[in-house]
Design an enzyme around this catalytic site. Sequence first.
Site, PDB file in Angstrom:
ATOM      1  N   LYS A 177       1.345  -0.864   0.359  1.00 62.27           N
ATOM      2  CA  LYS A 177      -0.149   0.284   0.189  1.00 62.27           C
ATOM      3  C   LYS A 177       0.893   1.153  -0.150  1.00 62.27           C
ATOM      4  CE  LYS A 177      -4.409   1.225   2.395  1.00 62.27           C
ATOM      5  NZ  LYS A 177      -4.859   1.278   3.361  1.00 62.27           N
TER       6      LYS A 177
HETATM    7  C1  E4P Z   1      -8.471   1.743   4.056  1.00 60.63           C
HETATM    8  O1  E4P Z   1      -7.590   1.468   3.411  1.00 60.63           O
HETATM    9  C2  E4P Z   1      -8.140   2.651   5.166  1.00 60.63           C
HETATM   10  O2  E4P Z   1      -6.937   3.117   5.459  1.00 60.63           O
HETATM   11  C3  E4P Z   1      -8.752   3.121   5.807  1.00 60.63           C
HETATM   12  O3  E4P Z   1     -10.634   2.565   5.246  1.00 60.63           O
HETATM   13  C4  E4P Z   1      -9.591   4.163   6.290  1.00 60.63           C
HETATM   14  O4  E4P Z   1     -10.420   4.583   6.899  1.00 60.63           O
HETATM   15  P1  E4P Z   1     -10.704   5.509   8.013  1.00 60.63           P
HETATM   16  O5  E4P Z   1     -11.557   7.116   6.844  1.00 60.63           O
HETATM   17  O6  E4P Z   1     -11.701   5.114   9.023  1.00 60.63           O
HETATM   18  O7  E4P Z   1      -9.817   5.406   9.350  1.00 60.63           O
END
Ligand code: E4P
Length: 222
Positions: free
Chosen positions: A87
């Site tokens: 990622k």
């Molecule tokens: C996933 O890949 C993201 O990092 C995550 O969904 C972010 O979510 P949040 O906005 O609730 O922190």
Amino acid sequence: MKFFIDTANLEQIKEAKELGILDGVTTNPSLMAKEGISGTANVERHYRAICEMVDGDISAEVISTDFKGMVEEGKRLAGIAENIVVKVPIIKDGVKALAWFTENGISTNCTLVFSTAQAILAAKAGATYVSPFIGRVDDTNWDGMSLIREMAEVYAIQGFDTEILAASIRNSRHIVQAALNGADVVTCPLSSILGMLNHPLTNIGLEKFLADHKKANEVSSN
Ligand code: E4P
């Protein structure tokens, strides 16, 4: 549409897996910190545990923000297991790193995406997934779902292969809307996945079926 769970919590991953609908897991540095996981060795051990639990793609985020650092970190993460997806944030060196990972056969998830322009760059760099953050867009009084819709339209017109992974999901309605607007994947907290089950008429209906069954069986056994 694929279903990922958005957590680093092993219990919650197990619960979602037992539902039989889980296609993968996404994590981020905040989710790892929430579980108290720190230090390279512990982080890698935790990712290995998740990869052993779930057969699908497991996103592991780099901490570095420079090209060289991201590539080194991503190579190490990708070496943990075959189902690791590296990622990478949508910053300048992130785009370069995405292109490097694509050339070298490493799957990627381009994260922190808030515009279709960013999503186009991610697709051009060959990202496997692109993660628009729906909930965080909504939090700023913009419409997260129109972002998904526009991205899906552009990707279809241009024939991009990158899969749209709707992230920052806050409730089960978000999941339905993401599906409707063309997301290929949703990554959700366990609460939003389980929230999809809720309907008062289901509870009322089930209660009545069970009560009628009980009554009929009491009558026939007398
Ligand atoms: C996933 O890949 C993201 O990092 C995550 O969904 C972010 O979510 P949040 O906005 O609730 O922190």
